[in-house]
Design a protein around this motif. Structure first.
Motif, mmCIF file in Angstrom:
data_model
loop_
_atom_site.group_PDB
_atom_site.id
_atom_site.type_symbol
_atom_site.label_atom_id
_atom_site.label_comp_id
_atom_site.label_asym_id
_atom_site.label_seq_id
_atom_site.Cartn_x
_atom_site.Cartn_y
_atom_site.Cartn_z
ATOM 1 N N ILE A 18 0.847 -1.195 0.000
ATOM 2 C CA ILE A 18 0.000 0.000 0.000
ATOM 3 C C ILE A 18 0.884 1.248 0.000
ATOM 4 O O ILE A 18 0.662 2.193 -0.774
ATOM 5 C CB ILE A 18 -0.943 0.022 1.218
ATOM 6 N N ARG A 19 1.927 1.240 0.832
ATOM 7 C CA ARG A 19 2.855 2.381 0.881
ATOM 8 C C ARG A 19 3.605 2.532 -0.437
ATOM 9 O O ARG A 19 3.772 3.643 -0.948
ATOM 10 C CB ARG A 19 3.852 2.213 2.032
ATOM 11 N N ALA A 20 4.072 1.407 -0.977
ATOM 12 C CA ALA A 20 4.820 1.453 -2.236
ATOM 13 C C ALA A 20 3.947 1.974 -3.367
ATOM 14 O O ALA A 20 4.401 2.759 -4.212
ATOM 15 C CB ALA A 20 5.368 0.061 -2.576
ATOM 16 N N GLY A 21 2.687 1.547 -3.388
ATOM 17 C CA GLY A 21 1.759 2.014 -4.413
ATOM 18 C C GLY A 21 1.487 3.502 -4.286
ATOM 19 O O GLY A 21 1.433 4.230 -5.280
ATOM 20 N N HIS A 22 1.311 3.962 -3.046
ATOM 21 C CA HIS A 22 1.050 5.384 -2.821
ATOM 22 C C HIS A 22 2.267 6.218 -3.223
ATOM 23 O O HIS A 22 2.132 7.305 -3.813
ATOM 24 C CB HIS A 22 0.711 5.632 -1.349
ATOM 25 N N ASN A 23 3.456 5.702 -2.957
ATOM 26 C CA ASN A 23 4.685 6.396 -3.337
ATOM 27 C C ASN A 23 4.816 6.464 -4.862
ATOM 28 O O ASN A 23 5.248 7.490 -5.418
ATOM 29 C CB ASN A 23 5.893 5.690 -2.734
ATOM 30 N N TYR A 24 4.419 5.382 -5.538
ATOM 31 C CA TYR A 24 4.454 5.372 -7.002
ATOM 32 C C TYR A 24 3.526 6.445 -7.558
ATOM 33 O O TYR A 24 3.871 7.172 -8.499
ATOM 34 C CB TYR A 24 4.052 3.992 -7.535
ATOM 35 N N PHE A 25 2.349 6.556 -6.960
ATOM 36 C CA PHE A 25 1.388 7.575 -7.391
ATOM 37 C C PHE A 25 1.947 8.982 -7.196
ATOM 38 O O PHE A 25 1.841 9.850 -8.078
ATOM 39 C CB PHE A 25 0.081 7.413 -6.618
ATOM 40 N N LYS A 26 2.576 9.225 -6.055
ATOM 41 C CA LYS A 26 3.127 10.556 -5.767
ATOM 42 C C LYS A 26 4.249 10.923 -6.733
ATOM 43 O O LYS A 26 4.367 12.073 -7.145
ATOM 44 C CB LYS A 26 3.647 10.613 -4.326
ATOM 45 N N LYS A 27 5.066 9.943 -7.113
ATOM 46 C CA LYS A 27 6.216 10.234 -7.965
ATOM 47 C C LYS A 27 5.868 10.311 -9.442
ATOM 48 O O LYS A 27 6.532 11.010 -10.200
ATOM 49 C CB LYS A 27 7.301 9.178 -7.745
ATOM 50 N N THR A 28 4.835 9.592 -9.865
ATOM 51 C CA THR A 28 4.512 9.535 -11.294
ATOM 52 C C THR A 28 3.203 10.214 -11.652
ATOM 53 O O THR A 28 2.979 10.537 -12.827
ATOM 54 C CB THR A 28 4.427 8.071 -11.766
ATOM 55 N N GLY A 29 2.325 10.386 -10.656
ATOM 56 C CA GLY A 29 1.001 10.932 -10.935
ATOM 57 C C GLY A 29 0.066 9.912 -11.550
ATOM 58 O O GLY A 29 -1.065 10.235 -11.939
ATOM 59 N N ARG A 30 0.502 8.658 -11.654
ATOM 60 C CA ARG A 30 -0.307 7.592 -12.259
ATOM 61 C C ARG A 30 -1.031 6.802 -11.174
ATOM 62 O O ARG A 30 -0.417 6.285 -10.244
ATOM 63 C CB ARG A 30 0.585 6.637 -13.069
ATOM 64 N N ARG A 31 -2.346 6.735 -11.296
ATOM 65 C CA ARG A 31 -3.153 6.016 -10.308
ATOM 66 C C ARG A 31 -2.818 4.524 -10.314
ATOM 67 O O ARG A 31 -2.660 3.910 -11.371
ATOM 68 C CB ARG A 31 -4.641 6.199 -10.631
#
Length: 239
Positions: free
Chosen positions: A125-138
């Motif tokens: 969940i944290r890794a996914g949220h970090n991916y969203f923050k860095k890429t803007g991709r849901r």
């Protein structure tokens, strides 16, 4: 619960093998005046455990001088390899990310995903949220629904609480029949699960099933013929 996974591991593909598959099917559908529009790396192996070749294939397929597919038309699907997700977030690519969740708590997820760690739910969940923050991709969380295992109202509420407010998408996948003992929930149960998530503000869809009549739907792909010489060595050979 994935038939391909039941076959065991043979080898990693090189980027050339991956790209050649795409070209092969492009040539087939081109005869119908159609073209490949979207790609998902998933199913027959874990992309994040073949990271270098996977990302090399992505860059060839998205290069204007290569296959020329738009980055936003490619999705990487993973069982939740944290290191791979973190590495992917630094690639400066606009590709999608799908993470197989299948359970809202570690106790249940560990039973369904043998490679899961004792705190894998929180990690991904944290890794996914970090991916969203860095890429803007849901980020999409894949959730295979299995009757009597992870499809109850209580579990739906638990999942809703886990994902509330993080901007992710949930893709509910009523499990398809394989060699395992898992069964698909009834349609009413599936849509009740979806209703609970949607009412909690979770963006949620139910995957449209295609190919089950020929055992080619999600989770069903595998070979039926195994070379006995390879089998004795612990290796599966595709004929």
């Amino acid at each position: 619960f994935c038939a391909t996974g039941q076959m065991g591991f043979e080898k990693n593909l090189k980027a050339e093998h991956i790209v050649s598959q795409v070209i092969h099917f492009e040539e087939i559908i081109e005869k119908r005046k159609e073209h490949i529009t979207n790609l998902v790396f998933m199913g027959m192996g874990e992309p994040m455990l073949n990271y270098d070749e996977m990302i090399r294939a992505v860059k060839i397929l998205t290069n204007p001088r290569g296959f020329g597919l738009g980055q936003r038309h490619i999705t990487i699907s993973t069982i939740g390899i944290k290191a791979g997700i973190e590495k992917l977030s630094e690639e400066n690519l606009q590709i999608g990310l799908a993470i197989s969740l299948h359970a809202p708590n570690n106790e249940l997820r560990k039973k369904l995903v043998p490679t899961a760690t004792s705190d894998s739910v929180e990690e991904i969940i944290r890794a996914g949220h970090n991916y969203f923050k860095k890429t803007g991709r849901r980020v999409t969380f894949e959730y295979a629904l299995m009757e009597g295992i992870n499809d109850s109202r209580e579990i739906a509420y638990e999942l809703a609480e886990l994902l509330r407010g993080n901007g992710s998408h949930v893709n509910l996948i009523p499990i398809n029949p394989t060699a395992g003992n898992f069964k698909r929930p009834s349609k009413s149960r599936v849509f009740e699960f979806k209703r609970i998530l949607s009412e909690a503000g979770i963006n949620c869809t139910v995957r449209i099933e295609k190919g089950s009549e020929i055992s080619a739907a999600c989770g069903q792909l595998r070979i039926d013929t195994i070379d006995t010489n390879y089998k004795t060595k612990g290796i599966t050979k595709i004929d």
